[in-house]
Scaffold this active site. Sequence first.
Site, short mmCIF file in Angstrom:
data_model
loop_
_atom_site.label_atom_id
_atom_site.label_comp_id
_atom_site.label_asym_id
_atom_site.label_seq_id
_atom_site.Cartn_x
_atom_site.Cartn_y
_atom_site.Cartn_z
N ASN A 265 0.84 -1.19 0.00
CA ASN A 265 0.00 0.00 0.00
C ASN A 265 0.88 1.24 0.00
O ASN A 265 1.94 1.27 0.63
CB ASN A 265 -0.88 0.02 1.25
N HIS B 279 1.02 5.25 1.10
CA HIS B 279 0.33 6.14 2.03
C HIS B 279 0.99 7.51 2.03
O HIS B 279 2.23 7.57 2.13
CB HIS B 279 0.33 5.54 3.44
N SER C 82 5.01 6.84 2.32
CA SER C 82 5.43 5.50 2.75
C SER C 82 4.85 4.44 1.82
O SER C 82 3.72 4.59 1.34
CB SER C 82 4.96 5.22 4.18
N ASP D 268 -2.67 0.59 8.40
CA ASP D 268 -1.34 1.16 8.11
C ASP D 268 -0.30 0.73 9.13
O ASP D 268 0.63 1.48 9.44
CB ASP D 268 -1.42 2.69 8.04
N1 LIG Z 1 -6.40 -4.17 6.11
C1 LIG Z 1 -5.94 -3.03 5.56
N2 LIG Z 1 -6.57 -2.53 4.48
C2 LIG Z 1 -6.11 -1.37 3.91
C3 LIG Z 1 -5.02 -0.68 4.47
C4 LIG Z 1 -4.38 -1.26 5.61
O1 LIG Z 1 -3.37 -0.71 6.14
N3 LIG Z 1 -4.86 -2.42 6.11
N4 LIG Z 1 -4.63 0.55 3.94
C5 LIG Z 1 -5.66 1.21 3.17
C6 LIG Z 1 -5.25 2.52 2.61
N5 LIG Z 1 -5.40 3.50 3.70
C7 LIG Z 1 -4.28 4.13 4.15
O2 LIG Z 1 -3.18 4.02 3.60
C8 LIG Z 1 -6.67 3.68 4.28
C9 LIG Z 1 -7.78 3.88 3.44
C10 LIG Z 1 -9.05 4.01 4.00
C11 LIG Z 1 -9.24 3.95 5.37
C12 LIG Z 1 -10.62 4.01 5.93
O3 LIG Z 1 -10.81 4.26 7.11
N6 LIG Z 1 -11.63 3.74 5.07
C13 LIG Z 1 -13.03 3.67 5.48
C14 LIG Z 1 -13.92 4.32 4.46
C15 LIG Z 1 -13.49 5.75 4.20
C16 LIG Z 1 -14.27 6.38 3.02
O4 LIG Z 1 -15.29 5.79 2.60
O5 LIG Z 1 -13.83 7.46 2.58
C17 LIG Z 1 -13.45 2.19 5.59
O6 LIG Z 1 -12.83 1.32 4.94
O7 LIG Z 1 -14.45 1.96 6.29
C18 LIG Z 1 -8.13 3.78 6.21
C19 LIG Z 1 -6.84 3.64 5.66
C20 LIG Z 1 -6.22 0.29 2.12
N7 LIG Z 1 -6.73 -0.88 2.80
N1 LIG Z 2 -4.78 6.14 3.24
C1 LIG Z 2 -4.81 5.87 1.84
C2 LIG Z 2 -4.50 7.13 1.07
O1 LIG Z 2 -4.65 8.24 1.54
N2 LIG Z 2 -4.05 6.92 -0.17
C3 LIG Z 2 -3.67 8.01 -1.00
O2 LIG Z 2 -4.72 8.41 -1.87
C4 LIG Z 2 -4.10 9.08 -2.96
C5 LIG Z 2 -4.73 8.56 -4.22
O3 LIG Z 2 -4.42 9.43 -5.25
P1 LIG Z 2 -4.69 8.98 -6.78
O4 LIG Z 2 -6.07 8.34 -6.80
O5 LIG Z 2 -4.60 10.26 -7.54
O6 LIG Z 2 -3.62 7.98 -7.12
C6 LIG Z 2 -2.60 8.77 -2.90
O7 LIG Z 2 -1.87 9.86 -2.38
C7 LIG Z 2 -2.54 7.63 -1.93
O8 LIG Z 2 -1.35 7.53 -1.20
#
Ligand SMILES: Nc1nc2c(c(=O)[nH]1)N[C@@H](CN(C=O)c1ccc(C(=O)N[C@@H](CCC(=O)O)C(=O)O)cc1)CN2
Ligand SMILES: NCC(=O)N[C@@H]1O[C@H](COP(=O)([O-])[O-])[C@@H](O)[C@H]1O
Length: 208
Positions: free
Chosen positions: A106, A108, A135, A144
């Site tokens: 992933n 971030h 990251s 994360d």
């Molecule tokens: N099991 C995991 N799944 C995902 C991870 C992870 O670390 N462990 N990373 C995410 C990406 N991310 C951060 O990098 C991240 C994306 C979304 C959320 C979140 O809380 N999402 C909510 C919905 C939010 C929305 O609808 O806008 C949810 O899933 O309920 C937290 C971290 C990718 N998957």
């Molecule tokens: N926690 C997850 C998160 O914030 N992810 C971030 O969403 C953006 C997607 O941009 P993009 O759709 O233009 O690639 C990226 O910056 C990615 O790291």
Amino acid sequence: MLRVVVLISGGGSNLAALLGECDAPGFPAEVVAVGADRDAVGLDHARARGIPAFVVPFAAHPDRESWGDALVAAVAVHEPDLVVLSGLMRLLPPRAVDAFAPRLINTHPAYLPEFPGAHGVRDALAAGVTETGASVILVDTGVDTGAILAQERVPVLPDDDEATLHDRIKPVERRLLADVVRGIADGTIALDPIAASSHAQPDPDLTT
Ligand SMILES: Nc1nc2c(c(=O)[nH]1)N[C@@H](CN(C=O)c1ccc(C(=O)N[C@@H](CCC(=O)O)C(=O)O)cc1)CN2
Ligand SMILES: NCC(=O)N[C@@H]1O[C@H](COP(=O)([O-])[O-])[C@@H](O)[C@H]1O
């Protein structure tokens, strides 16, 4: 050639950058499919190149686990060597993590473990820090909390808003992601099942 499936939720600018990297002669990976948890406009980056694009709508499933099971099935069709979450704004449930890990990474937009979660850029600004980062991590059942594969600091400027800061972070994310994918493909980055094991305490929200 490393077979990569990328999962997104939004505009897919980081996906587009990875697709461009894959065009470079000798780049040891190819994106074989792109998926999303909603009808993401970023899927057009794949469609424009004739790369299979699919949607597994989160809203169409009664719960996260059943959505995760459907996502695993849709991804598995493409027989990936690596699954890249690049702007997937949905937490994968434990069964889906276990299906893909440790070949699940992933990107971030923060210097983890600082500012995890869905709003890393906004949270860094709100915290008033003078630097944040980008990251690339292994994905586990936490939020994360996976092992860090690459990260780099990015300055926060006094007049930054979320868009300007995110625009400064994204190029760093893209470079780190390309370097990590290249390293996984050429074996210089080993995806250690131990490091990727679900050692994190599963986030209770992941089963809702
Ligand atoms: N099991 C995991 N799944 C995902 C991870 C992870 O670390 N462990 N990373 C995410 C990406 N991310 C951060 O990098 C991240 C994306 C979304 C959320 C979140 O809380 N999402 C909510 C919905 C939010 C929305 O609808 O806008 C949810 O899933 O309920 C937290 C971290 C990718 N998957
Ligand atoms: N926690 C997850 C998160 O914030 N992810 C971030 O969403 C953006 C997607 O941009 P993009 O759709 O233009 O690639 C990226 O910056 C990615 O790291």
